[in-house]
Every structure is written in C-alpha cells, then in structure tokens.
Design a protein around this motif. Structure first.
Motif, PDB file in Angstrom:
ATOM      1  N   ALA A  50       0.520  -1.480  -0.033  1.00  0.00           N
ATOM      2  CA  ALA A  50       0.308  -0.010   0.350  1.00  0.00           C
ATOM      3  C   ALA A  50       0.536   0.883  -0.018  1.00  0.00           C
ATOM      4  CB  ALA A  50      -0.944   0.044   0.848  1.00  0.00           C
ATOM      5  N   GLN A  51       1.976   0.687  -0.246  1.00  0.00           N
ATOM      6  CA  GLN A  51       3.192   2.577  -0.116  1.00  0.00           C
ATOM      7  C   GLN A  51       3.198   3.190   0.863  1.00  0.00           C
ATOM      8  OE1 GLN A  51       1.923   4.022  -4.175  1.00  0.00           O
ATOM      9  NE2 GLN A  51       2.806   2.216  -5.682  1.00  0.00           N
ATOM     10  N   GLY A  52       2.686   2.567   2.113  1.00  0.00           N
ATOM     11  CA  GLY A  52       3.093   3.237   3.122  1.00  0.00           C
ATOM     12  C   GLY A  52       1.575   3.630   4.167  1.00  0.00           C
ATOM     13  N   ALA A  53       0.648   3.001   3.327  1.00  0.00           N
ATOM     14  CA  ALA A  53      -0.465   3.241   3.674  1.00  0.00           C
ATOM     15  C   ALA A  53      -0.415   2.312   5.001  1.00  0.00           C
ATOM     16  CB  ALA A  53      -1.742   2.901   3.013  1.00  0.00           C
ATOM     17  N   ARG A  54      -1.788   2.901   6.483  1.00  0.00           N
ATOM     18  CA  ARG A  54      -1.610   1.987   6.918  1.00  0.00           C
ATOM     19  C   ARG A  54      -1.844   0.982   7.197  1.00  0.00           C
ATOM     20  NH1 ARG A  54      -3.158   5.060  12.702  1.00  0.00           N
ATOM     21  NH2 ARG A  54      -5.036   6.201  11.414  1.00  0.00           N
ATOM     22  N   ALA A  55      -1.693  -0.415   7.494  1.00  0.00           N
ATOM     23  CA  ALA A  55      -2.110  -1.398   7.838  1.00  0.00           C
ATOM     24  C   ALA A  55      -2.641  -1.745   9.229  1.00  0.00           C
ATOM     25  CB  ALA A  55      -2.098  -2.640   7.106  1.00  0.00           C
ATOM     26  N   HIS A  56      -4.134  -2.644   9.589  1.00  0.00           N
ATOM     27  CA  HIS A  56      -4.671  -2.433  11.084  1.00  0.00           C
ATOM     28  C   HIS A  56      -4.918  -4.081  10.962  1.00  0.00           C
ATOM     29  CE1 HIS A  56      -7.869  -0.077   9.579  1.00  0.00           C
ATOM     30  NE2 HIS A  56      -8.389  -0.762   9.688  1.00  0.00           N
ATOM     31  N   LEU A  57      -5.353  -4.674  11.858  1.00  0.00           N
ATOM     32  CA  LEU A  57      -5.982  -5.619  11.965  1.00  0.00           C
ATOM     33  C   LEU A  57      -6.936  -5.309  12.878  1.00  0.00           C
ATOM     34  CD1 LEU A  57      -6.182  -8.713  10.955  1.00  0.00           C
ATOM     35  CD2 LEU A  57      -4.032  -9.249  12.439  1.00  0.00           C
ATOM     36  N   PHE A  58      -8.522  -6.595  13.419  1.00  0.00           N
ATOM     37  CA  PHE A  58      -9.292  -6.301  13.986  1.00  0.00           C
ATOM     38  C   PHE A  58      -9.328  -7.591  14.305  1.00  0.00           C
ATOM     39  CE2 PHE A  58      -9.454  -1.533  13.579  1.00  0.00           C
ATOM     40  CZ  PHE A  58      -9.681  -1.311  15.376  1.00  0.00           C
ATOM     41  N   LEU A  59     -10.099  -8.398  15.446  1.00  0.00           N
ATOM     42  CA  LEU A  59     -10.567  -9.688  15.387  1.00  0.00           C
ATOM     43  C   LEU A  59     -11.727  -9.518  16.039  1.00  0.00           C
ATOM     44  CD1 LEU A  59      -6.786 -11.464  16.150  1.00  0.00           C
ATOM     45  CD2 LEU A  59      -8.587 -11.785  13.854  1.00  0.00           C
ATOM     46  N   LYS A  60     -12.918 -10.288  16.075  1.00  0.00           N
ATOM     47  CA  LYS A  60     -13.775 -10.608  16.600  1.00  0.00           C
ATOM     48  C   LYS A  60     -14.036 -11.635  17.608  1.00  0.00           C
ATOM     49  CE  LYS A  60     -18.731 -11.331  14.977  1.00  0.00           C
ATOM     50  NZ  LYS A  60     -18.570 -12.320  15.981  1.00  0.00           N
ATOM     51  N   GLN A  61     -14.016 -11.057  19.158  1.00  0.00           N
ATOM     52  CA  GLN A  61     -14.377 -11.308  20.297  1.00  0.00           C
ATOM     53  C   GLN A  61     -15.405 -11.300  20.676  1.00  0.00           C
ATOM     54  OE1 GLN A  61     -10.778 -10.529  22.983  1.00  0.00           O
ATOM     55  NE2 GLN A  61      -9.383 -11.014  20.961  1.00  0.00           N
ATOM     56  N   GLY A  62     -16.761 -12.617  20.287  1.00  0.00           N
ATOM     57  CA  GLY A  62     -17.591 -11.861  20.903  1.00  0.00           C
ATOM     58  C   GLY A  62     -18.668 -11.196  20.322  1.00  0.00           C
ATOM     59  N   ASP A  63     -18.993 -10.170  21.120  1.00  0.00           N
ATOM     60  CA  ASP A  63     -19.922  -8.729  20.279  1.00  0.00           C
ATOM     61  C   ASP A  63     -18.794  -7.571  20.212  1.00  0.00           C
ATOM     62  OD1 ASP A  63     -19.577  -8.061  22.828  1.00  0.00           O
ATOM     63  OD2 ASP A  63     -21.763  -7.586  23.418  1.00  0.00           O
ATOM     64  N   GLN A  64     -17.845  -7.968  19.979  1.00  0.00           N
ATOM     65  CA  GLN A  64     -16.824  -6.871  19.764  1.00  0.00           C
ATOM     66  C   GLN A  64     -15.727  -7.181  19.120  1.00  0.00           C
ATOM     67  OE1 GLN A  64     -14.877  -6.347  23.868  1.00  0.00           O
ATOM     68  NE2 GLN A  64     -16.054  -4.481  24.575  1.00  0.00           N
ATOM     69  N   LEU A  65     -15.505  -6.405  18.307  1.00  0.00           N
ATOM     70  CA  LEU A  65     -14.237  -6.128  17.354  1.00  0.00           C
ATOM     71  C   LEU A  65     -12.825  -5.508  18.302  1.00  0.00           C
ATOM     72  CD1 LEU A  65     -15.530  -4.912  13.978  1.00  0.00           C
ATOM     73  CD2 LEU A  65     -14.401  -7.605  15.304  1.00  0.00           C
ATOM     74  N   VAL A  66     -11.391  -6.589  18.136  1.00  0.00           N
ATOM     75  CA  VAL A  66     -10.485  -5.627  19.003  1.00  0.00           C
ATOM     76  C   VAL A  66      -9.291  -5.611  18.382  1.00  0.00           C
ATOM     77  CG1 VAL A  66      -8.729  -6.576  21.265  1.00  0.00           C
ATOM     78  CG2 VAL A  66     -10.868  -7.387  21.132  1.00  0.00           C
ATOM     79  N   GLY A  67      -8.893  -4.004  18.665  1.00  0.00           N
ATOM     80  CA  GLY A  67      -7.773  -3.952  17.507  1.00  0.00           C
ATOM     81  C   GLY A  67      -6.242  -5.028  17.696  1.00  0.00           C
ATOM     82  N   VAL A  68      -5.471  -5.731  17.003  1.00  0.00           N
ATOM     83  CA  VAL A  68      -4.287  -6.236  17.615  1.00  0.00           C
ATOM     84  C   VAL A  68      -3.670  -5.869  16.658  1.00  0.00           C
ATOM     85  CG1 VAL A  68      -3.459  -7.970  17.033  1.00  0.00           C
ATOM     86  CG2 VAL A  68      -5.688  -8.419  17.530  1.00  0.00           C
ATOM     87  N   SER A  69      -3.338  -5.072  15.523  1.00  0.00           N
ATOM     88  CA  SER A  69      -2.287  -3.947  14.853  1.00  0.00           C
ATOM     89  C   SER A  69      -3.306  -2.594  14.052  1.00  0.00           C
ATOM     90  CB  SER A  69      -1.724  -5.064  14.127  1.00  0.00           C
ATOM     91  OG  SER A  69      -0.599  -4.843  13.176  1.00  0.00           O
ATOM     92  N   GLY A  70      -1.868  -2.106  14.046  1.00  0.00           N
ATOM     93  CA  GLY A  70      -2.232  -0.776  13.703  1.00  0.00           C
ATOM     94  C   GLY A  70      -3.263   0.291  14.716  1.00  0.00           C
ATOM     95  N   TRP A  71      -3.278   0.279  16.146  1.00  0.00           N
ATOM     96  CA  TRP A  71      -4.067   0.983  16.692  1.00  0.00           C
ATOM     97  C   TRP A  71      -3.678   0.257  18.404  1.00  0.00           C
ATOM     98  CZ3 TRP A  71      -6.976   4.753  14.993  1.00  0.00           C
ATOM     99  CH2 TRP A  71      -7.640   4.492  14.153  1.00  0.00           C
ATOM    100  N   PRO A  72      -3.769   1.134  19.118  1.00  0.00           N
ATOM    101  CA  PRO A  72      -3.436   0.513  20.491  1.00  0.00           C
ATOM    102  C   PRO A  72      -4.240  -0.770  20.712  1.00  0.00           C
ATOM    103  CG  PRO A  72      -4.046   2.783  20.628  1.00  0.00           C
ATOM    104  CD  PRO A  72      -3.867   2.689  19.327  1.00  0.00           C
ATOM    105  N   ALA A  73      -2.913  -1.472  20.783  1.00  0.00           N
ATOM    106  CA  ALA A  73      -3.720  -3.026  21.331  1.00  0.00           C
ATOM    107  C   ALA A  73      -4.176  -2.982  22.465  1.00  0.00           C
ATOM    108  CB  ALA A  73      -1.813  -3.651  22.278  1.00  0.00           C
ATOM    109  N   GLY A  74      -5.383  -3.767  22.239  1.00  0.00           N
ATOM    110  CA  GLY A  74      -6.508  -4.280  22.992  1.00  0.00           C
ATOM    111  C   GLY A  74      -8.190  -3.091  22.926  1.00  0.00           C
ATOM    112  N   LEU A  75      -7.845  -1.937  21.901  1.00  0.00           N
ATOM    113  CA  LEU A  75      -8.775  -1.316  21.755  1.00  0.00           C
ATOM    114  C   LEU A  75      -9.813  -1.919  21.039  1.00  0.00           C
ATOM    115  CD1 LEU A  75      -9.721   1.594  20.771  1.00  0.00           C
ATOM    116  CD2 LEU A  75      -8.668   1.186  18.346  1.00  0.00           C
ATOM    117  N   ARG A  76     -10.807  -1.510  21.648  1.00  0.00           N
ATOM    118  CA  ARG A  76     -12.431  -2.494  21.435  1.00  0.00           C
ATOM    119  C   ARG A  76     -13.614  -1.626  20.388  1.00  0.00           C
ATOM    120  NH1 ARG A  76     -12.632  -6.864  24.881  1.00  0.00           N
ATOM    121  NH2 ARG A  76     -10.662  -7.822  25.972  1.00  0.00           N
ATOM    122  N   LEU A  77     -13.872  -1.933  20.197  1.00  0.00           N
ATOM    123  CA  LEU A  77     -15.291  -1.511  19.583  1.00  0.00           C
ATOM    124  C   LEU A  77     -16.753  -2.484  19.497  1.00  0.00           C
ATOM    125  CD1 LEU A  77     -13.156  -0.877  15.611  1.00  0.00           C
ATOM    126  CD2 LEU A  77     -13.953   0.925  17.922  1.00  0.00           C
ATOM    127  N   ALA A  78     -17.549  -1.675  19.859  1.00  0.00           N
ATOM    128  CA  ALA A  78     -18.999  -2.394  20.441  1.00  0.00           C
ATOM    129  C   ALA A  78     -19.033  -2.838  18.973  1.00  0.00           C
ATOM    130  CB  ALA A  78     -20.140  -1.345  21.481  1.00  0.00           C
TER     131      ALA A  78
END
Length: 522
Positions: free
Chosen positions: A46-74
């Motif tokens: 992506a020529q320097g664009a930020r990559a991020h990974l969110f994983l599904k845990q129950g009814d939340q998405l938890v940031g794994v990479s690209g955002w502060p570790a453990g960031l949760r989205l309801a």
C-alpha cells in the motif's frame, strides 16, 4: 484504473513464501512473527498506508495491529463493523462517512477494508487507511488485499487453535497437580488457597477469595490477586449475614453458582462493597456433606469480566473437588475421634480387669512416642497406636494366671506367651491399624538375644518399632507395682535397663532412652 502495486507474480510469490512458512511453524512466537510479516507486506504494497487488524471476540472487535493494543469496538461501532457486515468497504475520503468517526474523528484520507475469514467463518477485518499518510488507495487494491486476508485468516485460525491447545494442556496439568495435592493436604484453608491460585491462573479474573460460614455470618478468610488494600477490612467492619448481598443469597447456599457482571449496578449490592469498586464476581458455594462451610469467589475491581461458561464450569469443577477433599478430611477426623474413643475404652478395660496398673497404657504410649522422636522414627502415630493396644491379647487369659502372686508354672507361662498372637486375632478386623502398630503388638516381647516370644526373633530381625516399645514397656513395668512385685526405685530400674542393653534390649534404643530421661528428667 491505475496499475497494480507490483506484479501479480510478485504478490503470488510472496504469499506462497508466507504460506510455506506457515506449514513449518512449531511455536507461537514464530507464528506471531509470520503474522507481523504479512501485515508488513500489506503496508509495503500500500506504499506506506497504515495496515490494521481487528479480530472478533464475541460482540466486540479488538484491535491487534495498527491501533493501540486491546482497542475495542462494540457491535456496530466504526468502519470495521461495516466491513464485517458487507465483506468489503472503500472510502475515498473518511470524512464522507459518519461510520469513520469512532476511529478517525475529522481526519481525512482514504480507507479500504476487507473481511478476514477462516475455516470457522468470519474472524475479523484487515484494513488500510491513509489518515496518517501513505500512497493513494483505490478499489482496485482489493485485488491483492483479499488474497492477503485469506492467508491471514488461515494463519490466525491456526494460531488460535494452537493457543487453545496449549491452554488446555496447561489447564490439564494445573488441575491434575491440584487434585493430587488435595488428596494429600490436611489443612482446609491451605487447600482452598491452592484452589484459588489455580483459578487465577486459568481465568481472566484478577482476584480470588475464600469465605467461611461462621455462625450465620460469612467471613473473609483468604484473598489473593489484585484488590484494593482496604477491601479485606470491610468484612470485619461490615460482616455479611444470611440474606444480605450476594454472599448471603439463599440461592448460593442452596448450591447455585452466582455471577454478577457489574456489582455496582446490581439491585442487591451492599453499599460498602459497591463503594470499594467491586465490579464482576463469580461465586461457588462449598457444602461438604450438604452443609454450608464456605465459598470460593472470583472478582474484578478495575473492569468488568464478561460471563464465560468455561469460567463457570472450571469454578464448579474445582469447588466440587475441594468439597470432596473436605468431606474426606471430615471423615478422617471422625474416624480418628472414633479410634481414640476405642483405644481409651480398651485401655480402660485392661485397667478394670487389673491387667495393667492404672495409667500404664497412657504412660508407655507417651514414652514410646518421645523415644521414637529421639531416634527419628518416621511413623509416630503407628507407634502410639501399637503402644495403646500392646497387651490387648491378655483379655483372653484367665484371672488366676494374670493375678497369680507367685511364679507361673510351665503350662501357665505357655498360655501367657500366646497373648501377642491372640491380640493380632482380636485386632485384625480393625482395618485402620497401620503396620507399625501391628508390629508393636505382635513383637514387643521379642528380645535382642533371641530369648523372647512368640517367634524368638533376634537383633535387627525384630522391627524397630517393637524394639523401641520394649524399652519403655520394661521401664514402666519396673517402676510400677504389680501383683507379684513392688515398684522399683527409678535408679534401680535405669540400672536394670543398662544391664539389659545388648542382651535383651536394643542397645541403641536403651542409650537413647537413658539420654532422654537424663535431659528431660522424666
């Protein structure tokens, strides 16, 4: 349409290399490093664009990479949830879509996200954005991002399986060790403490406690982990009674495991404990033999812990095993109490028949244990039991022999010599007697030089416990009055022991006994 980032063959080659590496991984560290390589590849493509990974845990998405570790989205919060629902989202400008606000606020830049899939279904979201800089993003970049997402989905699914397998192995070993320990321990509070230590290792709860039922009140006995420093004092200032709060709930003491996610919002919360910051708690009662004894509790203070059936099952399993161990302990104490009553009854029977001087059994039992300690003998309880029962076989002998004031004739003496074997017949049905006790009863009339009975054993052929007891039995017989003799003075009895050392008595046992009497003035 702009040209793709790198050739198709170059991307395929890199993905093939990552896939090949995935097959040979043996450790979690290697697997995580490979995932990092995949994300780095996304950033590079992506020529320097930020990559991020969110994983599904129950009814939340938890940031794994690209955002502060453990960031949760309801659920439903932010662009990643929109990607998960649609499978693909592209925005040329983040400010055009209100769904970007939770993550990006008023930042501009492009966004591209694709769903992350594994063998079990949707796992999360792989996304790119240029909010913090980087080259342009276009819908055509989906062509290389989706294959990378497929690789990441497979890798992450494998990683999750491996993590779960290792967690199950660790759990198995910890539980097996705990259950073995519970079989050996005799301190109920120490048993519960070890159970709590294992629970804190295997669940997400940061704190654990043991509560004891005492006269209708529930008192804190043990608290482990992370908790406010003043929390334990609350139970002294504000003791919990039956019918109050969660610990006093009749449902709990009827056998139900209780869970509260937010104690502060719970209608039955007790004020002092709400103010202490108690959040989530999971509690199991301890009811050995169906009677209230205590409770094991897991809790958190700084954050809520969502309910998981696995945590409830684990707490239930450990609580039940602890109950079983407590029941065995109670049964053992009852058996020991019954044994003591039986021994006292038998000793009293001997005394009432005038087979022994009053207090002889109690005296020789105490002396035998003290001499056993001095010699480092390992089974003092067995030695004590044998001492208490050593002459029980004399109950089968007639009074005209036992109370005869003169020397016994040959026939009478032959009968007396049978009393150790008679004792063995009497005691055989008592399954709780250890081998040490049986050996004392059967062999305490054997003599060092082989002149004893019933088998004429010699020297170290005689079990050590019988040799220990023989010394104290002879000593007490000498200093006690019997139908056929007066009590000897202490000094004369000690001199007789010295003469018997190496002849009729074990010389080491005699020496240790004389030292013991000299030190303690017994």
């Amino acid at each position: 349409m702009r040209p793709p980032r790198g050739s198709d063959s170059s991307l395929a080659s890199k993905l093939a290399s990552l896939s090949k590496g995935l097959q040979g991984l043996v450790s979690l560290e290697e697997e995580k490093a490979l995932l990092g390589e995949a994300l780095a590849l996304a950033t590079g493509l992506a020529q320097g664009a930020r990559a991020h990974l969110f994983l599904k845990q129950g009814d939340q998405l938890v940031g794994v990479s690209g955002w502060p570790a453990g960031l949760r989205l309801a659920q439903g919060e932010g662009l990643p949830w929109a990607v998960l629902e649609a499978g693909f989202v592209y925005l040329p400008d983040l400010r055009q879509d209100p769904r970007s606000l939770p993550l990006y606020g008023d930042q501009g830049g492009a966004y591209l996200g694709v769903a992350l899939r594994g063998p079990g279904g949707l796992l999360g979201v792989l996304g790119l954005d240029t909010a913090a800089g980087g080259g342009p993003l276009s819908p055509e970049d989906r062509a290389w991002l989706e294959p990378l997402a497929l690789f990441l989905g497979a890798a992450w699914a494998r990683l999750r399986l491996k993590v779960r397998a290792q967690r199950l192995i660790r759990r198995h070993h910890l539980l097996l060790r705990l259950f073995r320990r519970l079989l050996l321990m005799e301190d109920p509070v120490a048993m519960a403490r070890e159970a709590l230590e294992v629970l804190l290792k295997l669940t997400p709860y940061p704190a654990g406690a043991l509560y004891l039922w005492k006269e209708g009140q529930i008192r804190l006995e043990v608290v482990l982990g992370a908790y406010p420093p003043d929390f334990p004092r609350l139970y002294d200032i504000h003791p919990v009674r039956m019918g109050e709060g969660l610990l006093g709930s009749p449902r709990l003491w009827a056998g139900e495991i209780l869970y509260v996610e937010d104690y502060g919002a719970w209608s039955g919360a007790l004020g002092p404990y709400r103010e202490a910051g108690l959040r989530s708690t999971l509690i199991a009662p301890l009811r050995p033999k169906g009677q209230p004894w205590g409770a094991l509790a897991l809790g958190s203070f700084s954050h809520p812990v969502p309910f998981q059936e696995e945590d409830r099952h684990l707490l239930s399993l450990i609580a039940r095993r602890l109950e079983e161990a407590l029941e065995r302990l109670l049964d053992r104490k009852s058996l020991v109490a019954l044994q003591e009553v039986l021994l006292k009854v038998l000793a009293r029977v001997l005394e009432y028949r005038d087979l022994e001087t009053k207090g002889h059994t109690e005296r020789v039992a105490k002396l035998a244990v003290r001499l056993g300690e001095a010699l480092g003998f390992p089974d003092l309880e067995g030695l004590r039991l044998g001492a208490c029962l050593h002459d029980i076989g004399k109950l089968a002998l007639p009074d005209e022999i036992l109370k005869k004031p003169s020397a016994l004739n040959t026939r009478e003496w032959r009968l007396v010599k049978t009393h150790p074997e008679v004792a063995l017949d009497i005691l055989s049905p008592l399954g709780f007697l250890p081998e040490t006790a049986v050996n004392v009863v059967l062999y305490h009339h054997e003599r060092w030089d082989g002149s004893g009975y019933p088998f004429g054993l010699k020297g170290e052929e005689i079990p050590l416990e019988a040799r220990i007891f023989a010394v104290v039995d002879v000593y007490d017989a000498l200093v006690s009055q019997r139908p056929y003799k007066e009590a000897w003075p202490r000094d004369r009895a000690l001199e007789e022991l010295r003469r018997g050392a190496g002849r009729t008595l074990d010389p080491k046992a005699v020496s240790a006994f004389l030292d013991l009497l000299g030190r303690e003035g017994a």
